[in-house]
Design a protein around this motif. Structure first.
Motif, PDB file in Angstrom:
ATOM      1  N   ASN A  77      52.298 -24.594  44.916  1.00 32.75           N
ATOM      2  CA  ASN A  77      51.563 -25.199  44.673  1.00 32.75           C
ATOM      3  C   ASN A  77      50.743 -24.131  44.016  1.00 32.75           C
ATOM      4  O   ASN A  77      50.234 -23.348  44.399  1.00 32.75           O
ATOM      5  N   PHE A  78      50.204 -24.198  42.554  1.00 26.52           N
ATOM      6  CA  PHE A  78      49.336 -23.110  41.500  1.00 26.52           C
ATOM      7  C   PHE A  78      47.988 -23.812  41.780  1.00 26.52           C
ATOM      8  O   PHE A  78      47.493 -24.978  41.918  1.00 26.52           O
ATOM      9  N   THR A  79      47.718 -22.830  41.417  1.00 26.59           N
ATOM     10  CA  THR A  79      45.467 -23.526  41.049  1.00 26.59           C
ATOM     11  C   THR A  79      46.490 -23.925  39.387  1.00 26.59           C
ATOM     12  O   THR A  79      46.661 -23.289  38.977  1.00 26.59           O
ATOM     13  N   PHE A  80      45.434 -23.996  39.333  1.00 25.22           N
ATOM     14  CA  PHE A  80      45.360 -24.872  38.185  1.00 25.22           C
ATOM     15  C   PHE A  80      44.078 -25.444  37.535  1.00 25.22           C
ATOM     16  O   PHE A  80      42.783 -25.610  37.745  1.00 25.22           O
ATOM     17  N   SER A  81      43.648 -24.870  35.530  1.00 27.00           N
ATOM     18  CA  SER A  81      42.205 -25.125  35.410  1.00 27.00           C
ATOM     19  C   SER A  81      42.812 -25.445  34.075  1.00 27.00           C
ATOM     20  O   SER A  81      43.619 -24.432  33.139  1.00 27.00           O
ATOM     21  N   GLY A  82      41.685 -26.653  33.155  1.00 27.43           N
ATOM     22  CA  GLY A  82      42.512 -25.798  31.454  1.00 27.43           C
ATOM     23  C   GLY A  82      41.990 -27.892  31.154  1.00 27.43           C
ATOM     24  O   GLY A  82      41.379 -28.827  31.987  1.00 27.43           O
ATOM     25  N   ARG A  83      42.138 -28.071  29.869  1.00 26.94           N
ATOM     26  CA  ARG A  83      42.469 -29.082  29.166  1.00 26.94           C
ATOM     27  C   ARG A  83      43.765 -29.112  27.847  1.00 26.94           C
ATOM     28  O   ARG A  83      43.954 -28.202  28.466  1.00 26.94           O
ATOM     29  N   GLY A  84      43.735 -30.341  27.856  1.00 30.03           N
ATOM     30  CA  GLY A  84      45.174 -30.867  26.993  1.00 30.03           C
ATOM     31  C   GLY A  84      46.188 -31.888  27.287  1.00 30.03           C
ATOM     32  O   GLY A  84      47.064 -31.823  27.289  1.00 30.03           O
ATOM     33  N   PHE A  85      45.429 -32.407  28.847  1.00 28.87           N
ATOM     34  CA  PHE A  85      46.161 -33.901  28.960  1.00 28.87           C
ATOM     35  C   PHE A  85      45.295 -35.059  28.843  1.00 28.87           C
ATOM     36  O   PHE A  85      44.101 -35.143  29.178  1.00 28.87           O
ATOM     37  N   SER A  86      46.256 -36.027  28.583  1.00 29.45           N
ATOM     38  CA  SER A  86      45.347 -37.354  28.037  1.00 29.45           C
ATOM     39  C   SER A  86      45.513 -38.711  29.302  1.00 29.45           C
ATOM     40  O   SER A  86      46.587 -38.751  29.020  1.00 29.45           O
TER      41      SER A  86
END
Length: 145
Positions: A77-86
């Motif tokens: 598993n990755f750590t993930f942060s961000g935006r760009g998903f609906s």
């Protein structure tokens, strides 16, 4: 000796945003990756600051990961942060996962209120074509074959 460093490499790569039927098109910005490999351990970082003008179709994945993962049963598993998903529900989160024996990162969508029966694959309909674009930061440590 057993503690001798026998393999060291670092570099950059260009991850690819893929769709199982047709690929999304990044119209502006960049999608970049960096890695450091020490022995069979790989430290991976992926950053994307981009705009998607065509979301493609099918299941969304990230390709061109520089080293094949080993056969670890649960994947990485990755750590993930961000935006760009609906997504219509604020309880849903994106969890990138590098499968065993793979160079493809799969993007899973989890509904935190319905776990454990809530996992689904991210699809083209989950990508956002907003003018604000996407900003993704992902990190992982995984082991090669």
């Amino acid at each position: 000796t057993a503690n001798t460093l026998d393999d060291y490499e670092e570099g950059t790569f260009t991850p690819t945003l893929l769709g199982s039927s047709s690929n999304p098109n990044i119209s502006a910005g960049s999608f970049v990756g960096a890695y450091r490999k020490i022995g069979d351990a790989v430290f991976l970082f992926i950053y994307g600051g981009f705009t998607v003008d065509d979301v493609g179709s099918g299941t969304i994945t990230i390709g061109a990961i520089p080293f094949t993962s080993n056969s670890f049963g649960g994947g990485y598993n990755f750590t993930f942060s961000g935006r760009g998903f609906s997504m219509s529900d604020t309880t849903k989160i994106v969890v990138p996962r590098l499968a065993p024996n793979s160079t493809i990162v799969y993007l899973a969508i989890f509904d935190q209120n319905a776990y454990p029966a809530s996992e689904s694959s991210a699809t083209n309909s989950n990508l956002n074509t907003s003018a604000n674009g996407a900003n993704w930061a992902m990190q992982a440590i995984y082991f090669t074959s």
